[in-house]
Design a protein around this motif. Structure first.
Motif, PDB file in Angstrom:
ATOM      1  N   VAL A   1     -53.626  12.889  29.015  1.00  0.00           N
ATOM      2  CA  VAL A   1     -54.015  14.147  29.658  1.00  0.00           C
ATOM      3  C   VAL A   1     -54.937  13.872  30.845  1.00  0.00           C
ATOM      4  O   VAL A   1     -54.775  14.436  31.933  1.00  0.00           O
ATOM      5  N   ARG A   2     -55.903  12.986  30.657  1.00  0.00           N
ATOM      6  CA  ARG A   2     -56.829  12.657  31.738  1.00  0.00           C
ATOM      7  C   ARG A   2     -56.115  11.951  32.887  1.00  0.00           C
ATOM      8  O   ARG A   2     -56.532  12.058  34.049  1.00  0.00           O
ATOM      9  N   ALA A   3     -55.019  11.240  32.570  1.00  0.00           N
ATOM     10  CA  ALA A   3     -54.261  10.537  33.607  1.00  0.00           C
ATOM     11  C   ALA A   3     -53.309  11.460  34.362  1.00  0.00           C
ATOM     12  O   ALA A   3     -52.682  11.051  35.338  1.00  0.00           O
ATOM     13  N   GLY A   4     -53.180  12.716  33.916  1.00  0.00           N
ATOM     14  CA  GLY A   4     -52.372  13.688  34.640  1.00  0.00           C
ATOM     15  C   GLY A   4     -50.924  13.755  34.231  1.00  0.00           C
ATOM     16  O   GLY A   4     -50.047  14.066  35.052  1.00  0.00           O
ATOM     17  N   VAL A   5     -50.618  13.502  32.957  1.00  0.00           N
ATOM     18  CA  VAL A   5     -49.240  13.609  32.490  1.00  0.00           C
ATOM     19  C   VAL A   5     -48.728  15.028  32.735  1.00  0.00           C
ATOM     20  O   VAL A   5     -49.484  15.997  32.691  1.00  0.00           O
ATOM     21  N   GLY A   6     -47.412  15.158  33.011  1.00  0.00           N
ATOM     22  CA  GLY A   6     -46.856  16.455  33.368  1.00  0.00           C
ATOM     23  C   GLY A   6     -46.480  17.338  32.204  1.00  0.00           C
ATOM     24  O   GLY A   6     -46.390  18.565  32.339  1.00  0.00           O
ATOM     25  N   ALA A   7     -46.223  16.744  31.044  1.00  0.00           N
ATOM     26  CA  ALA A   7     -45.839  17.505  29.853  1.00  0.00           C
ATOM     27  C   ALA A   7     -46.079  16.651  28.625  1.00  0.00           C
ATOM     28  O   ALA A   7     -46.159  15.416  28.707  1.00  0.00           O
ATOM     29  N   VAL A   8     -46.198  17.317  27.482  1.00  0.00           N
ATOM     30  CA  VAL A   8     -46.354  16.627  26.205  1.00  0.00           C
ATOM     31  C   VAL A   8     -45.301  17.167  25.252  1.00  0.00           C
ATOM     32  O   VAL A   8     -45.137  18.390  25.127  1.00  0.00           O
ATOM     33  N   VAL A   9     -44.580  16.262  24.596  1.00  0.00           N
ATOM     34  CA  VAL A   9     -43.586  16.640  23.592  1.00  0.00           C
ATOM     35  C   VAL A   9     -43.994  16.004  22.271  1.00  0.00           C
ATOM     36  O   VAL A   9     -44.110  14.779  22.178  1.00  0.00           O
ATOM     37  N   VAL A  10     -44.229  16.833  21.265  1.00  0.00           N
ATOM     38  CA  VAL A  10     -44.637  16.355  19.949  1.00  0.00           C
ATOM     39  C   VAL A  10     -43.415  16.404  19.040  1.00  0.00           C
ATOM     40  O   VAL A  10     -42.932  17.479  18.684  1.00  0.00           O
ATOM     41  N   LEU A  11     -42.902  15.253  18.684  1.00  0.00           N
ATOM     42  CA  LEU A  11     -41.696  15.147  17.870  1.00  0.00           C
ATOM     43  C   LEU A  11     -42.074  15.139  16.398  1.00  0.00           C
ATOM     44  O   LEU A  11     -42.764  14.227  15.940  1.00  0.00           O
ATOM     45  N   GLY A  12     -41.631  16.136  15.650  1.00  0.00           N
ATOM     46  CA  GLY A  12     -42.048  16.250  14.261  1.00  0.00           C
ATOM     47  C   GLY A  12     -43.502  16.658  14.176  1.00  0.00           C
ATOM     48  O   GLY A  12     -44.309  16.005  13.516  1.00  0.00           O
ATOM     49  N   ALA A  13     -43.849  17.766  14.822  1.00  0.00           N
ATOM     50  CA  ALA A  13     -45.258  18.162  14.962  1.00  0.00           C
ATOM     51  C   ALA A  13     -45.927  18.502  13.647  1.00  0.00           C
ATOM     52  O   ALA A  13     -47.137  18.340  13.500  1.00  0.00           O
ATOM     53  N   GLY A  14     -45.153  18.987  12.671  1.00  0.00           N
ATOM     54  CA  GLY A  14     -45.764  19.373  11.408  1.00  0.00           C
ATOM     55  C   GLY A  14     -46.839  20.417  11.611  1.00  0.00           C
ATOM     56  O   GLY A  14     -46.682  21.368  12.375  1.00  0.00           O
ATOM     57  N   LEU A  15     -47.973  20.218  10.965  1.00  0.00           N
ATOM     58  CA  LEU A  15     -49.092  21.138  11.088  1.00  0.00           C
ATOM     59  C   LEU A  15     -50.154  20.627  12.059  1.00  0.00           C
ATOM     60  O   LEU A  15     -51.233  21.203  12.167  1.00  0.00           O
ATOM     61  N   ASP A  16     -49.851  19.562  12.766  1.00  0.00           N
ATOM     62  CA  ASP A  16     -50.835  18.948  13.648  1.00  0.00           C
ATOM     63  C   ASP A  16     -51.282  19.924  14.737  1.00  0.00           C
ATOM     64  O   ASP A  16     -50.495  20.712  15.254  1.00  0.00           O
ATOM     65  N   THR A  17     -52.560  19.858  15.092  1.00  0.00           N
ATOM     66  CA  THR A  17     -53.148  20.779  16.059  1.00  0.00           C
ATOM     67  C   THR A  17     -53.429  20.124  17.405  1.00  0.00           C
ATOM     68  O   THR A  17     -54.097  20.699  18.259  1.00  0.00           O
ATOM     69  N   ARG A  18     -52.922  18.927  17.610  1.00  0.00           N
ATOM     70  CA  ARG A  18     -53.277  18.137  18.793  1.00  0.00           C
ATOM     71  C   ARG A  18     -52.922  18.847  20.107  1.00  0.00           C
ATOM     72  O   ARG A  18     -53.706  18.816  21.070  1.00  0.00           O
ATOM     73  N   ALA A  19     -51.765  19.475  20.175  1.00  0.00           N
ATOM     74  CA  ALA A  19     -51.360  20.145  21.411  1.00  0.00           C
ATOM     75  C   ALA A  19     -52.321  21.270  21.753  1.00  0.00           C
ATOM     76  O   ALA A  19     -52.670  21.479  22.927  1.00  0.00           O
ATOM     77  N   THR A  20     -52.768  22.002  20.752  1.00  0.00           N
ATOM     78  CA  THR A  20     -53.707  23.102  20.976  1.00  0.00           C
ATOM     79  C   THR A  20     -55.085  22.569  21.341  1.00  0.00           C
ATOM     80  O   THR A  20     -55.740  23.071  22.261  1.00  0.00           O
ATOM     81  N   ARG A  21     -55.539  21.538  20.649  1.00  0.00           N
ATOM     82  CA  ARG A  21     -56.901  21.033  20.856  1.00  0.00           C
ATOM     83  C   ARG A  21     -57.062  20.246  22.145  1.00  0.00           C
ATOM     84  O   ARG A  21     -58.067  20.379  22.854  1.00  0.00           O
ATOM     85  N   LEU A  22     -56.092  19.387  22.463  1.00  0.00           N
ATOM     86  CA  LEU A  22     -56.280  18.392  23.515  1.00  0.00           C
ATOM     87  C   LEU A  22     -55.429  18.613  24.760  1.00  0.00           C
ATOM     88  O   LEU A  22     -55.719  18.029  25.803  1.00  0.00           O
ATOM     89  N   VAL A  23     -54.390  19.410  24.648  1.00  0.00           N
ATOM     90  CA  VAL A  23     -53.453  19.549  25.770  1.00  0.00           C
ATOM     91  C   VAL A  23     -53.566  20.901  26.458  1.00  0.00           C
ATOM     92  O   VAL A  23     -53.615  20.997  27.680  1.00  0.00           O
ATOM     93  N   ALA A  24     -53.610  21.971  25.680  1.00  0.00           N
ATOM     94  CA  ALA A  24     -53.557  23.320  26.248  1.00  0.00           C
ATOM     95  C   ALA A  24     -54.680  23.587  27.237  1.00  0.00           C
ATOM     96  O   ALA A  24     -54.464  24.219  28.279  1.00  0.00           O
ATOM     97  N   ALA A  25     -55.879  23.110  26.928  1.00  0.00           N
ATOM     98  CA  ALA A  25     -57.027  23.387  27.803  1.00  0.00           C
ATOM     99  C   ALA A  25     -56.847  22.787  29.192  1.00  0.00           C
ATOM    100  O   ALA A  25     -57.447  23.262  30.163  1.00  0.00           O
TER     101      ALA A  25
END
Length: 283
Positions: free
Chosen positions: A85-109
Motif C-alpha cells: 500500500v505504501r509503495a502505491g499498488v493499484g489494487a488488492v485482491v484477497v483470494l479466499g478472504a474468509g473473515l479476514d479484515t485486512r482489506a478494511t483495516r489496511l487498504v481502504a483508508a
C-alpha cells in the motif's frame, strides 16, 4: 476446533482477536476488527485474560507452536500488505478472504480498491458481522469450478492495475489443478505486481515430517483429508517461474521466531515449519 474447510476461517480470526487483546508489548499483531467477526459466544473468552490462555492451550493440543505459527502468518501478511500500500499498488485482491479484515483495516483508508474473493457462505457470514467500506468489493466464487478472471472482471477489477494478490491459508484446501488454474489467471498480472501466499509442506502431508503435530495431521490430512495440496520449499521458485513470477522471500518457523517472537520474549519453544509464506513479484 473446526475441521471443515468452510469452518476454518474462524480459527485464524480467533487467534487474531486474542492476540489483539493482549498488552501491546506482548501481542504479535493488532486487529481491532477481529473480535467483531467472531460469534457472540466467543467474544467474552477473548476479552478475559484467563480464558485467552485456555484458548491457546486448546489450539496447542493440535501441535506445539501452532498458535504462534498462525499468528505470525497473519503478522507477515499484514506487513506485506502495508508495504505494498505504501509503495502505491493499484489494487488488492484477497483470494479466499474468509473473515479476514485486512482489506478494511489496511487498504481502504488508502483509497485503493480491494476485492475479497471467497465462497458464498463465507461472504455472507462476513456481511452479517461487519460493514465493509465501499472500496472493498466481495466476489463470490468456487475456485474449483468458476473462472477467477471472469468473476473478478464482472465485479469491476481492472486487470491492467498493478496488483497485490493475497492468498493466505488457502492452497492446502485446493487440488493441484485448482492451484495451477489460479496461478494461470495471475500470470496475466502486470509486471511489478506482488503475490503473497502460504502453503503447507508436502513432507507434512506425506506424513514424513510432522514436527510434533501428529494430532493436526490426523485431523486435517489422515482423517477428513481436507488438506490436499503441498509443496517443498525448494520447489516453490520453479512453480512460480512457470507462471511468470519470481520468489523474493520465503519464511517459516525459524524466521517467525527471529523476526516476531524473540523481540517479544516469546518463541523459546520454537515454531513448527509445516506452513510457510512466500512473497513473489511479477516479471
Amino acid at each position: 476446533m473446526a475441521t471443515r474447510a468452510a469452518d476454518t476461517p474462524l480459527i485464524p480470526m480467533l487467534i487474531a482477536a486474542t492476540e489483539s487483546a493482549e498488552p501491546s508489548g506482548n501481542r504479535l499483531l493488532t486487529d481491532d476488527l477481529a473480535i467483531r467477526v467472531l460469534p457472540l459466544g466467543l467474544r467474552p473468552l477473548v476479552r478475559n485474560r484467563t480464558t485467552r490462555g485456555w484458548l491457546r492451550k486448546v489450539m496447542e493440543r493440535e501441535g506445539p507452536g501452532l498458535w504462534d505459527s498462525l499468528a505470525c502468518r497473519k503478522r507477515y501478511f499484514d506487513e506485506q500488505t502495508d508495504a505494498a500500500v505504501r509503495a502505491g499498488v493499484g489494487a488488492v485482491v484477497v483470494l479466499g478472504a474468509g473473515l479476514d479484515t485486512r482489506a478494511t483495516r489496511l487498504v481502504a483508508a488508502a483509497g485503493i480498491p480491494a476485492f475479497e474473493v471467497d465462497l458464498p457462505v463465507n461472504i455472507e457470514l462476513k456481511r452479517r458481522r461487519i460493514t465493509l467500506p465501499d472500496s472493498v468489493v466481495q466476489v463470490a466464487i468456487d475456485f474449483e469450478t468458476q473462472d477467477l478472471a471472469t468473476t473478478l472482471a464482472e465485479r469491476g477489477y481492472r486487470g491492467e492495475a498493478t496488483t497485490l494478490f493475497l492468498w493466505e491459508g488457502v492452497t492446502q484446501y485446493l487440488t493441484e489443478k485448482a492451484v495451477r488454474s489460479t496461478l494461470e489467471t495471475l500470470a496475466a498480472a502486470p509486471a511489478g505486481s506482488r503475490l503473497v501466499f502460504s502453503y503447507v509442506r508436502q513432507d507434512f502431508l506425506d506424513g514424513t515430517n510432522l514436527e510434533g503435530c501428529e494430532r493436526a495431521y490426523r485431523r486435517f490430512v489422515a482423517g477428513k483429508g481436507i488438506w490436499r495440496f503441498g509443496l517443498l520449499p525448494a520447489d516453490v521458485p520453479g512453480l512460480l517461474a512457470e507462471y511468470g513470477w519470481r520468489e523474493l522471500e520465503q519464511v517459516g518457523g525459524r524466521e517467525y521466531v527471529d523476526r516476531f517472537l524473540e523481540p517479544l520474549g516469546r518463541g523459546a519453544e520454537g515454531v513448527p515449519d509445516l506452513e510457510r509464506c512466500v512473497t513473489a513479484t511479477k516479471i
